[in-house]
Enzyme design. Structure first.
Site, PDB file in Angstrom:
ATOM      1  N   HIS A   1      57.107  47.085  42.568  1.00  0.00           N
ATOM      2  CA  HIS A   1      56.048  46.156  42.972  1.00  0.00           C
ATOM      3  C   HIS A   1      54.721  46.499  42.288  1.00  0.00           C
ATOM      4  O   HIS A   1      54.110  45.657  41.628  1.00  0.00           O
ATOM      5  CB  HIS A   1      55.878  46.186  44.502  1.00  0.00           C
ATOM      6  CG  HIS A   1      54.755  45.331  44.992  1.00  0.00           C
ATOM      7  ND1 HIS A   1      54.955  44.079  45.529  1.00  0.00           N
ATOM      8  CD2 HIS A   1      53.411  45.525  45.015  1.00  0.00           C
ATOM      9  CE1 HIS A   1      53.790  43.552  45.859  1.00  0.00           C
ATOM     10  NE2 HIS A   1      52.829  44.415  45.561  1.00  0.00           N
ATOM     11  N   GLU A   2      54.294  47.748  42.464  1.00  0.00           N
ATOM     12  CA  GLU A   2      52.989  48.127  41.907  1.00  0.00           C
ATOM     13  C   GLU A   2      53.007  48.033  40.386  1.00  0.00           C
ATOM     14  O   GLU A   2      52.006  47.670  39.770  1.00  0.00           O
ATOM     15  CB  GLU A   2      52.584  49.527  42.365  1.00  0.00           C
ATOM     16  CG  GLU A   2      52.361  49.652  43.877  1.00  0.00           C
ATOM     17  CD  GLU A   2      51.413  48.617  44.463  1.00  0.00           C
ATOM     18  OE1 GLU A   2      50.499  48.151  43.748  1.00  0.00           O
ATOM     19  OE2 GLU A   2      51.592  48.255  45.648  1.00  0.00           O
TER      20      GLU A   2
HETATM   21 ZN   LIG Z   1      50.785  44.108  45.697  1.00  0.00          ZN
END
Ligand SMILES: [Zn+2]
Length: 645
Positions: free
Chosen positions: A435-436
């Site tokens: 995600h990051e």
């Molecule tokens: Zn995020």
């Protein structure tokens, strides 16, 4: 700040007629030293703070707010911006230039440039106070989270935890000078991963209560008075700026446009999510009853019994997975590998770049043609002087105008292993890493001329879209096979185990969606107070809000309760926590596009890079999405993916 103000003053006081170059471009070039200092300072303050940095932050935050006001409430400057804005069609500006002029005009108006002088004075005072309060909130929450850590004297009370987890808890105790004791540090969320393994119900309850009440103990770390005042102050400021509520003010500049549109999306999911959550709870109650437990499922039992149900239904246990998710391998052979497959990027470790902590690593990023294009930093382990959660940000933003290449970083709070042991992740943690890094790709692959429009400088409810899309690649068979290898033997994860991760994808989604919706709705309610509403009792307000939205399940408190909801009181997600769900609609719908067009190919990656990742805020996000997807977003793929249909 002094240098930038001098530059801005010079732009405002020019005798010559306002042009795009002498005003807008000049502003884009202004304050490079301030940008550099602020980016680095706030990166370190969030991830590795200390008393000195906190003192500097408290002193500088109101000065930075005043500095901002000095720019945006400068009449001469605004009249130049307005003059260019009014002539924007006649000036025949190119697409990105026109968008930039519109962005500037909007930013000035939203900051109060059109207000009469008396209102500007009031606005400046409110902005000062907000800067002080948000800094105070962050400081209190960091201290409350540290102080709230669960201390366990007796190893037997940790029954159920793995050897490595017990070792990490002993190490955390040692680091706090509590030799011989065990410490479970608090995460930023209400619920904690350790709840899934702790067999002792009383210990689970203690951990839950330490977490849920961390910032409402009536001590110096209590955030409630700060929160009450912040909500009131933001409502007053919105009224000054001509909006009925802070939520209306914030949403006016987002893809959703109105609080009603955001609330409507959330409310559409309340029914399906709570129905599913209740059936999940019923299954867990059945396990409790079959064991002769003699109690009703409580919030501190949820994860423990969810894990029991998961084992029974899917024969899958988190501890079986962890040996296949060693953090270095997940990053390099998973996250980086996926970026290579889709976008042709390669990464090389750089030991010569200075870092602010030994846990920080740096990688140089190369494009498909071998050209060096960026630096990427990681800082992944939990520390008491780090804010909770995980995030991405930039030290240097990409800009064609300034000739800058991106320098971006990812921060997380993974449990630090005891010395000599590997850092093994849960699948949730793996998802967070993907995600990051999805945010990082948005920063790394930016190909924009003007810094204001570059990278992740997009609407809040659009910015989570690239990061959520990137999560999908964690389970892509070719990617999973490349990184999910046993940390000792190097053996690939058995296919049956990999299949089971996929089968459990919708497992516990009733819970996850419910705790998220609860937090998102409470956020919108806090920021939908009109200016004349009295200051609220924090806990009572939250309770009423949850009841009103029919999301007050006693077993499922909000993912963040109001007193420790850093997203909305400290980070810039006020009236914006709904954005994760809004973006998730775009995400799943776009993933369907990939599936319909041959999946994870370089061609598809290039298309996504060209049409979304490289574009920053150079176009309206709705336009970017429609161009990529070929139509308006559909909510159906999200409902399917969460098992809510
Ligand atoms: Zn995020």
């Amino acid at each position: 700040m002094r240098r930038r103000l001098a530059e801005v003053e010079a732009i405002a006081r020019q005798a010559s007629e306002p042009t795009f170059d002498n005003t807008v471009v000049a502003l884009e070039r202004s304050g490079p030293l301030l940008t550099r200092a602020v980016n680095v300072f706030f990166a370190v303050v969030a991830a590795n703070t200390n008393d000195t940095l906190q003192r500097v932050q408290s002193e500088e935050a109101p000065k930075l707010a005043a500095h901002n006001d000095a720019v945006y409430l400068n009449d001469r400057l605004f009249s130049r911006i307005r003059s260019i804005y009014d002539r924007r069609d006649a000036l025949k500006l190119a697409g990105e230039e026109k968008r930039l002029v519109e962005r500037y005009y909007r930013d000035f108006v939203r900051a109060g440039a059109r207000l009469p002088e008396a209102d500007k004075v009031r606005l400046r005072a409110l902005n000062q106070e907000e800067a002080e309060l948000t800094t105070d909130f962050q400081k209190r929450l960091l201290a409350a989270t540290k102080a709230g850590a669960l201390v366990v004297d007796d190893r037997a009370e940790l029954d159920g935890m793995s050897e490595a987890e017990v070792a990490a808890a002993a190490q955390a105790g040692k680091e706090r000078g509590l030799v011989g004791k065990y410490v479970i540090p608090l995460q930023n969320t209400t619920q904690h991963p350790a709840q899934a393994s702790l067999r002792n119900r009383a210990v689970r309850q203690r951990l839950f209560e330490a977490s849920a009440r961390r910032a409402e103990r009536g001590d110096t770390n209590d955030t409630r008075a700060v929160v009450r005042r912040l909500a009131k102050l933001r409502a007053e400021r919105a009224a000054l700026l001509g909006f009925p509520t802070h939520a209306a003010y914030v949403l006016d500049d987002q893809m959703a446009k109105t609080p009603e549109a955001a609330t409507d999306l959330l409310n559409r999911l309340v029914g399906p999510a709570t129905t599913r959550a209740r059936s999940e709870a019923a299954k867990m109650q059945a396990v409790i009853d079959s064991e002769g437990g003699g109690f009703r499922l409580a919030p501190w039992d949820w994860q423990y019994y969810a894990e029991q149900v998961r084992r029974r239904e899917y024969d899958l246990d988190e501890e079986q997975l962890k040996p296949y998710f060693e953090v270095g391998r997940v990053l390099q052979d998973g996250v980086f590998f996926a970026a290579n497959q889709l976008y042709g990027l390669t990464f090389k470790g750089r030991k010569d770049v200075p870092v602010y902590h030994p846990d920080v690593s740096v990688f140089e990023v190369f494009d498909a043609d071998g050209k060096s294009m960026a630096l990427f930093y990681t800082d992944l382990f939990k520390r008491d002087n780090k804010n909770g959660g995980a995030w991405m940000n930039s030290l240097v933003g990409q800009s064609g105008l300034l000739g800058t290449k991106p320098v971006v970083f990812n921060v997380a709070n993974y449990t630090k292993p005891a010395p000599g042991l590997p850092a093994l992740l849960t699948f949730d943690d793996v998802n967070t890493l993907f995600h990051e890094f999805g945010h990082s790709l948005h920063g790394l692959l930016s190909q924009v001329r003007y810094p204001t429009l570059s990278g992740t400088n997009v609407a809040r409810d659009f910015v989570e879209f690239p990061s959520q899309l990137n999560e999908h690649w964690a389970l892509e068979p070719s990617v999973l096979a490349n990184y999910a290898k046993h940390y000792q033997s190097g053996q690939p994860m058995p296919q049956a185990l990999a299949d089971r991760i996929k089968q459990t994808r919708t497992f516990n989604q009733g819970f996850a969606t419910t705790e998220y919706l609860a937090a998102a709705l409470v956020d919108l309610d806090w920021h939908s107070l009109p200016a004349n509403a009295p200051e609220q009792d924090v806990v009572a307000f939250e309770r009423q809000s949850l009841r009103k939205h029919r999301i007050d399940l006693p077993e499922i408190p909000p993912r963040y309760r109001t007193p420790y909801f850093a997203h909305i009181w400290y980070s810039s997600y006020s009236a914006g926590y709904y954005a994760y769900l809004w973006s998730d609609v775009l995400n799943h719908d776009s993933y369907d596009w990939f599936t319909e067009h041959g999946g994870m190919t370089r061609a598809n990656g290039s298309r996504f890079r060209d049409m979304i990742l490289s574009r920053g805020n150079t176009e309206d996000p709705g336009t970017l999405f429609r161009a990529f997807r070929g139509r308006e977003p559909s909510i159906e793929p999200l409902l399917r993916e969460r098992g809510l249909k």
